[in-house]
Enzyme design. Structure first.
Site, PDB file in Angstrom:
ATOM      1  N   ALA A 359       1.410   6.495  -2.917  1.00  0.00           N
ATOM      2  CA  ALA A 359      -0.039   6.307  -2.976  1.00  0.00           C
ATOM      3  C   ALA A 359      -0.485   5.291  -1.930  1.00  0.00           C
ATOM      4  CB  ALA A 359      -0.450   5.853  -4.371  1.00  0.00           C
ATOM      5  N   GLY A 361      -2.225   2.077  -0.174  1.00  0.00           N
ATOM      6  CA  GLY A 361      -2.345   0.707  -0.654  1.00  0.00           C
ATOM      7  C   GLY A 361      -1.042  -0.046  -0.489  1.00  0.00           C
ATOM      8  N   PHE A 362      -0.913  -1.127  -1.226  1.00  0.00           N
ATOM      9  CA  PHE A 362       0.249  -2.002  -1.110  1.00  0.00           C
ATOM     10  C   PHE A 362       1.381  -1.513  -2.011  1.00  0.00           C
ATOM     11  CE2 PHE A 362      -3.500  -4.370  -0.004  1.00  0.00           C
ATOM     12  CZ  PHE A 362      -3.124  -5.074   1.128  1.00  0.00           C
ATOM     13  N   LYS A 363       2.587  -1.738  -1.564  1.00  0.00           N
ATOM     14  CA  LYS A 363       3.764  -1.325  -2.324  1.00  0.00           C
ATOM     15  C   LYS A 363       3.847  -2.115  -3.622  1.00  0.00           C
ATOM     16  CE  LYS A 363       8.790  -0.807  -1.838  1.00  0.00           C
ATOM     17  NZ  LYS A 363       9.939  -0.980  -0.918  1.00  0.00           N
ATOM     18  N   GLY A 364       3.964  -1.412  -4.736  1.00  0.00           N
ATOM     19  CA  GLY A 364       4.031  -2.077  -6.022  1.00  0.00           C
ATOM     20  C   GLY A 364       5.359  -2.774  -6.228  1.00  0.00           C
ATOM     21  N   THR A 365       5.317  -3.983  -6.787  1.00  0.00           N
ATOM     22  CA  THR A 365       6.554  -4.719  -7.043  1.00  0.00           C
ATOM     23  C   THR A 365       7.248  -4.251  -8.314  1.00  0.00           C
ATOM     24  OG1 THR A 365       5.340  -6.448  -8.211  1.00  0.00           O
ATOM     25  CG2 THR A 365       5.711  -6.766  -5.846  1.00  0.00           C
ATOM     26  N   LYS A 380       2.917   7.427 -11.810  1.00  0.00           N
ATOM     27  CA  LYS A 380       3.685   6.188 -11.662  1.00  0.00           C
ATOM     28  C   LYS A 380       4.985   6.262 -12.446  1.00  0.00           C
ATOM     29  CE  LYS A 380      -0.071   2.736 -11.542  1.00  0.00           C
ATOM     30  NZ  LYS A 380      -0.562   1.535 -12.266  1.00  0.00           N
ATOM     31  N   ASP A 419      -7.222   4.080 -18.681  1.00  0.00           N
ATOM     32  CA  ASP A 419      -6.343   4.613 -19.715  1.00  0.00           C
ATOM     33  C   ASP A 419      -5.082   5.158 -19.048  1.00  0.00           C
ATOM     34  OD1 ASP A 419      -5.381   5.378 -22.153  1.00  0.00           O
ATOM     35  OD2 ASP A 419      -6.752   7.059 -22.431  1.00  0.00           O
TER      36      ASP A 419
END
EC number: 2.7.11.5
Length: 610
Positions: A359, A361-365, A380, A419
């Protein structure tokens, strides 16, 4: 709703009354005993179908009682009960499944392995629910129970196939129509309000009707109305109840008159029950504003009309930017919405041939988020371990993070948290995934994702509506749009607090902007109950948190990482209280006292000016 109105204050609901009305009946033990005793495969199939259908009927009866209880709680101004009813309803489906599963496992253990019994029993069930309105829901219940027993993969079963098929749904069956001519008068609106049938008095129904009629007349002006032109007002034959509020929902239709095509105007009349009577608080006539009021970021509405297909179709016609699946969810039919959402994702892929990729944006930690470019959804998974950029000393683990996502699903999200639809054991075709994403999922999600020949199997899969991450939005938005977004970010944080949710990772990257330009929190690995957080005052040692549980309001702007000085000033000017300990401690006291803080579900500009 009833068609009469009383002039006395409604009686509060007692705890025992709620307990009795929402208690799930016990399974049919006579049927269970017969199922345990028989060795005949045909009898087993028939009895299993009857046992499960009986359990569904018990569940459905209770779930249909709750909207009437929600109306009674609204009329009695019993706000804690409205919150309690929402919690009861959202957990009811799973509770009923969990009541039956251990009994079936203990009495008929072969159910977990007998591959021939289930198809035969399913045919018996489909025959038994033939012609019932809620046949698709009963079949969804059957599939949920089967997955619990067999640990089978989740798949979007077509509940509209075979013997449960229904014609294309039209909302006409749930609409009440008023025909008149322009301009729409106060008397017409007063009649609609009176026909809603509340059992408590209005403070000033005629006065509110006049103000509402004026608001509607203003909203109609862009449609080039003419005096005397025929107009049709369609209102759902249902009350929609949630927390402190209620609403009437429908549309206004102007006919094709030659020089103008048919014109439709969505209509939502928002109601409050104040100490001195019912009032019309706001009139909404814009699809995006209705979408915010019916957002899945809020608690679900309790709708008093049982025809959920027609209601969902009506809401979709009023709010076409929102997928149909989420319309089911916002009126409490999550399990039908769950099927509809996955079906939409698969249909999007078949239509566009797009692949799932990381997705924007920034890479999720903590999470890996992925989507298709034109999809309305983001998917996700939770990583086995956080990345090196993780801010906190301790990671609670995958199951604890999933618990937090489930928590957000089960609470009132106060208009400011997305949600989550959480699937288990989902299998998706390997060809749906871009190679880079496929490699990352298999490397960072070993405990969650496995490769099974030509498919990926997900132990868990989270699906949310797609947002634009706030920093990405601010980088491309105009000055006015950016200012509105950071002010709405403050509203989002306040609404989260009202729901007893505190995001200890106040990084702006955890917030996103929707298609209707509202800001929402969408990552939940760092959420905690606000009432469990220690609020620190000025003079404390530096640092945003101590062991993740001490919050220093004066450091909020640093935590949010809003770099633009003008936007920081706009946030501070609009929400100075968010940087003050008194505000947070006051909210904690209100929550601990069992109060239900007010949450604004629509723009303040749409409130009637008295």
């Amino acid at each position: 709703m009833t068609a009469t109105a009383s002039h006395t204050r409604a009686r509060p609901l007692g705890a025992s009354e709620i307990e009795h009305a929402t208690r799930i009946a016990e399974p049919d033990f006579d049927l269970l005993d017969a199922l345990y005793r028989t060795d005949d495969p045909d009898d087993q199939a028939r009895l299993l179908a009857r046992v499960v259908l009986s359990a569904f009927d018990n569940y459905y009866a209770v779930s249909r009682r709750i909207p009437a209880l929600a109306q009674a709680a609204f009329e009695a101004r019993d706000w804690p009960v409205t919150v309690r009813l929402s919690k009861i309803r959202i957990g009811l489906y799973t509770a009923c499944i969990d009541q039956l599963v251990p009994l079936l496992k203990a009495g008929l253990p072969e159910l977990t392995t007998d591959e021939q019994l289930w198809p035969t029993a399913e045919a018996e069930l489909l025959a038994a629910i033939e012609g019932r309105y809620e046949a698709d829901f009963a079949f969804a219940f059957w599939q949920s129970l089967r997955r619990k027993l067999v640990s089978d993969e989740w798949r979007p079963v077509s509940y509209d196939a075979g013997s449960t098929a229904r014609r294309t749904t039209s909302p006409a069956a749930v609409l009440k129509t008023t025909t008149t001519t322009l301009p729409i008068t106060a008397e017409v609106i007063a009649g609609i309000l009176g026909d809603a049938g509340f059992r408590v008095p209005w403070r000033d129904r005629d006065g509110d009707a006049a103000l509402a009629a004026q608001a509607i007349e203003t909203a109609l002006e862009p449609l080039s109305p003419r005096p005397g032109e025929p107009v049709k007002i369609e209102i759902a034959d249902a009350g929609f109840f949630r927390n402190r509020g209620a609403c009437l929902v429908g549309r206004i239709q102007l006919r094709d008159r030659g020089d103008m095509p048919m014109r439709n105007l969505p209509l939502l009349i928002a109601l409050l029950n104040e100490k001195d009577g019912l009032v019309v608080d706001a009139v909404l006539t814009d699809s995006d504003e209705l979408q915010y009021a019916f957002s899945s970021t809020l608690a679900n509405y309790h709708a008093t009309n049982p025809r959920y297909h027609e209601l969902a179709r009506l809401l979709y016609e009023l709010m076409p930017k929102r997928p149909l699946g989420t319309q089911y969810s916002c009126i409490g039919f999550h399990h039908l919405g769950k099927v509809a959402v996955m079906s939409e994702i698969l249909a999007e892929h078949r239509k566009t041939k797009e692949r799932l990729a990381t997705a924007p944006g920034f890479k999720g930690t903590v999470a890996i988020a992925f989507t298709m470019p034109s999809s309305a959804y983001v998917l996700k998974i939770i990583r086995d371990h956080p990345t090196d950029d993780y801010k906190f000393d301790y990671f609670d683990g995958l199951d604890e993070v999933l618990r937090k996502y489930n928590l957000v699903h089960e609470i009132d999200r106060a208009g400011s948290m997305l949600d989550n639809i959480i699937y288990s054991n989902v299998k998706l075709d390997r060809a749906m995934f871009a190679p880079e994403l496929l490699d990352e999922l298999l490397e960072a999600g070993i405990g969650t994702v496995t490769l099974d020949r030509g498919a990926l199997v997900f132990r868990h899969l989270i699906v949310q509506i797609k947002l634009t991450p706030l920093p990405l939005y601010l980088a491309n938005a105009s000055a006015a749009e950016s200012r509105a977004a950071v002010i709405n970010l403050g509203d989002c944080i306040k609404n989260n607090a009202a729901a007893d949710i505190f995001n200890k990772d106040l990084d702006g990257r955890n917030y996103g902007v929707s298609r209707i330009r509202k800001v929402y929190l969408f990552d939940y690995d760092a959420v905690e109950p606000l009432t469990s957080v220690t609020v620190s005052r000025d003079g404390a040692a530096p640092g945003e948190f101590d062991n993740g549980m001490v919050f220093r309001p004066q450091e909020m702007l640093e935590g949010l990482r809003i770099d633009d000085p003008g936007l920081r000033r706009a946030f501070r000017d609009a929400h100075p209280e968010l940087m003050q300990a008194d505000y947070w401690e006051g909210m904690q006291r209100a929550l601990r006292d069992g109060k239900v803080p007010k949450v604004m579900n629509y723009p303040a500009s749409r409130r009637l000016q008295r």
